[in-house]
Structure formats: structure tokens, C-alpha cells
Design a protein around this motif. Sequence first.
Motif, PDB file in Angstrom:
ATOM      1  N   SER A  71       0.845  -1.197   0.000  1.00 56.28           N
ATOM      2  CA  SER A  71       0.000   0.000   0.000  1.00 56.28           C
ATOM      3  C   SER A  71       0.877   1.243   0.000  1.00 56.28           C
ATOM      4  CB  SER A  71      -0.981   0.014   1.184  1.00 56.28           C
ATOM      5  OG  SER A  71      -0.298  -0.054   2.405  1.00 56.28           O
ATOM      6  N   ILE A  73       1.643   4.929   1.536  1.00 53.36           N
ATOM      7  CA  ILE A  73       1.398   5.590   2.822  1.00 53.36           C
ATOM      8  C   ILE A  73       2.009   6.982   2.773  1.00 53.36           C
ATOM      9  CG2 ILE A  73       1.246   3.514   4.239  1.00 53.36           C
ATOM     10  CD1 ILE A  73       4.138   3.809   4.948  1.00 53.36           C
TER      11      ILE A  73
ATOM     12  N   ALA B 197      -4.871  -4.902   5.081  1.00 48.66           N
ATOM     13  CA  ALA B 197      -4.391  -4.012   4.009  1.00 48.66           C
ATOM     14  C   ALA B 197      -4.612  -4.707   2.668  1.00 48.66           C
ATOM     15  CB  ALA B 197      -2.913  -3.678   4.203  1.00 48.66           C
ATOM     16  N   SER B 250      -3.356   2.555   6.721  1.00 55.27           N
ATOM     17  CA  SER B 250      -2.957   1.557   5.720  1.00 55.27           C
ATOM     18  C   SER B 250      -4.100   0.670   5.230  1.00 55.27           C
ATOM     19  CB  SER B 250      -1.895   0.613   6.301  1.00 55.27           C
ATOM     20  OG  SER B 250      -0.744   1.316   6.662  1.00 55.27           O
TER      21      SER B 250
END
Lengths: 98, 362
Positions: A71, A73, B197, B250
Motif C-alpha cells: 500500500s 502511505i 491491508a 494503511s
Amino acid sequence: MPSHRVAREGTGTFQMCLAVPGRVVDLFGDDPAFRSANVDFCGIRKNVNLAFTPEAEPGDYVLVHVGFAISRIDSDEAHRTFQYLKSIGALKEEGYAV
Amino acid sequence: MKYVDEYRDPAIAIALAGQINHASTKPWVLMEVCGGQTHTLMRYGIGDLIPDSVELVHGPGCPVCVTPLEMIDQAIVLAGRPDTIFTSYGDMLRVPGSRRDLFQARSEGADVRIVYSPMDAVQIARANPAKQVVFFGVGFETTAPANAMAVWQARKEGLQNFSMLVSHVLVPPAMRLILQSPGNRVQGFIAPGHVCAIMGFREYADLAREFHVPIVVGGFEPVDLLEAISMLVAQLETGRAEVENQYSRSVDYLGNRAAQNIMREVFTVTNRKWRGIGEIGSSGLRLKDEFAAFDAEKVFELQSLHVEEPRECVSALVLQGRCKPAQCPAFGTTCTPMHPLGAPMVSAEGACAAWYQYKRHD
Ligand code: SF4
């Protein structure tokens, strides 16, 4: 095998739980499914697969798990988390810090 | 508050602990599912910061710990083949099988290599066309997309010498098993942040509704966990049972679509045996049939093994929060991190090992 000994003593390895933040430096590959990047982990660079974060651009921070960015961030979060992981000694064993 | 000065933000930690103290009027039992979170809770003595009435129990969320004995034995069999390079995340090498671990197999001549990513194993296969390269595909939902991608890539390149020994496990079915067990004590869960996530938290919302149990998706740092505990206590005290997201920096509801897609493409859901717990229906992943050429169990025609776990080990109870590690007669005597008898003593994230490291002298 020092990592063997360390782990047996119980300081812990985190490889399969650990996700480490780093900064995307430059991208390579044109196939969007297999785009990779050099990712900087406070001085240590690794080749990271961006298949799961196709939107990541140079300068972005990503959370990296077993060679894949999972991901994006923000940079403050990235720095905080990196320092935290460093402080508990989790990075050294995985080669993210010296 | 023995460790509080080590916190990155001691003031926030103290404030959160105060909040929990203030809010809790009844005893509550909470479980963190993920081994990484167990480790943080123990290391920072979070149990000592919060009131005694809020009990933390440690769940089965350590993939190293729950990989069945049989799988480790199969890995050792494969690693011992003269034409084979066996590749694995480093964590798996010291997990004892029924007689030895992969480190011992390596010292006896097997070609066992630690890789940092499954893609490194694919690279080893490219570089060694005369060898069979097997990768040990273990882990939860966080790791599955990366492993799926490695198989996908190997097929795309037409690699004939790459395969995966798959023992993937899924978190929600294990939570369901705990919630359904007649002796269940767990009233609220901290769900694993990095798993979410990838997967989002839709499945956890379903569990929260079905079992009327609050679930908070939590991060890995001490303050994250204190905040998650505080959110759970607030829900329990007001009779709510919802899924909430503490780790929103996240995690979002839907998770990572690209990662889920590749997982769905390559893997399918299967029953899996969990070390220390036994078989749980639909609790794992295996390669789809169309990827059989990359499935080490099929490529090498592995025979199914059945191995008994040591009888004195009560890990099934520990992993469901029904018994504390120190209540096990073997704890710290015949079972230590140097000589683990059961799964939760195997890895530093396992409940018994974390307890041994941080709480043995309490
Ligand atoms: S202390 Fe050892 S024997 Fe006892 S439950 Fe834990 S792993 Fe099993």
C-alpha cells in the motif's frame, strides 16, 4: 548461521509479518503488472515489485512486504514506522538496516 | 508501567491507558489474532498498563507456528532430493518437523536457500535450469498475493523447473472456529492490520454481525494496540458489536484489489490443518488445478503423511485463549524456544515463545 541463533534466543524474526516503509526512487519495466522500482529504506536500496500499487510514482512512500509494495502511505507515517521498526531491532535481521 | 518510557509517544500511551481504565466497568477478554501484535503487546508490557479486568489472550496468527508438522516434513523430504534447490523465507528454517528442521537438513548437505521474496526463488529457477527449484509458500493473506505472483510469473515464462509447496492459511476461518468453540472466552478481537491491508475488512464485518462480537482492525505499534483495546472496550461497555478500523492509515474496507485479483487467479480455498489446532474447513489456499504443473505436491507426487504432535502440548487451548502458556506443564521445562514441543513456542511471534521471553519471570 547467526540469524538462526538469534531467532532461537527469541529476539524474533518478523519476515512474514513485517511490512517495511520505503521511498520509491525510480521505476523500471513497462508492463504494468510487473513494474518494479528501486525503493530506498533509509539508505538501503531494494528492488520492489509494484504490481499491487500500480499508482505509485517516484517520491511516493510504500509499505513493502516480501518484495512487494502492498500500500501507499504518507511520508510522516513512513518515517515514524521505519524508526519504530529500527528501534525494536526488526530491520537488521531482514537486511533493511545495518 | 515498566516500559512506558520506551514508547515513542509515552504521553499518548498513558492517555490511552487512562481511557481504558476509565471506560471499563466489567471484565472483558480480548484477543489479538496476529503474532506480530502479540510480540508488541508482550515486549511493551501492555497487559501491565491496562486494568486487570481487561484480559488479553493471544491468537493463532503466526504462520510459522501453525504450519503443520507434516508440511515441514514434506519440505525436508523435498530439500533432500539431489536435483532440488529448496527456497524459503528465513522464518521457516528453524521450525522443527517431527525429527529435524530445514537448517539441519541443510547442514547435512541439502541445498536450502533463504529468499527475501518469492520472486527471488523464480530468479533462482531461471538461473539453474538443470535443477528443480521449490519455494515454500506459507503465510496468511498478506503473503499470498506475492506468492501467487511468483507462480503466475513462472507460468508466463514457461519455467519448467519451478514449483511451490503451498500451505497458506486464512485468518477469518480461524476466528470463526474460536467463536464457535463451546469453551470460547473471547469477547472482542483485534484484527491483523496487514492482512486487512490486502483483504479489506468486509469479512470481519460479517463475523462481527454473525457472532455479535466487536472487531477492531489494529496496527502493530504499542499505541496502535492501546487504541484498538480502547475502541473494543468502548464497544463492549455500550453493547455494540461492529467492525472499526484503527489502522486506517494503511487499511480500507475493500483492501487491495490488484492483490486480491492475483490471489483469486492462482489460488482456491481449501481445508487446511493448523498445527496445534487441527483441520479447519475452508481455512487455507491451494494452487488451482490449472497451475498443477507448479504444485510441488503434485509434481513430486508427495505421499500424505500423518504425524502425531507431542501429547503434553496444550497448544490448541493456548491458541484459542483457553489456557495461558505458563499453565502448560511443559512450559519452560521440556518446552523452550531452543527445544519447542509445540507450535506456539516455535517462533518469537508465537504465544508461548513471547510469554517465555517477556513474562517468564513475572
Ligand atoms: S509451552 Fe510448549 S508444550 Fe506447552 S502449549 Fe506451549 S508450545 Fe505446547
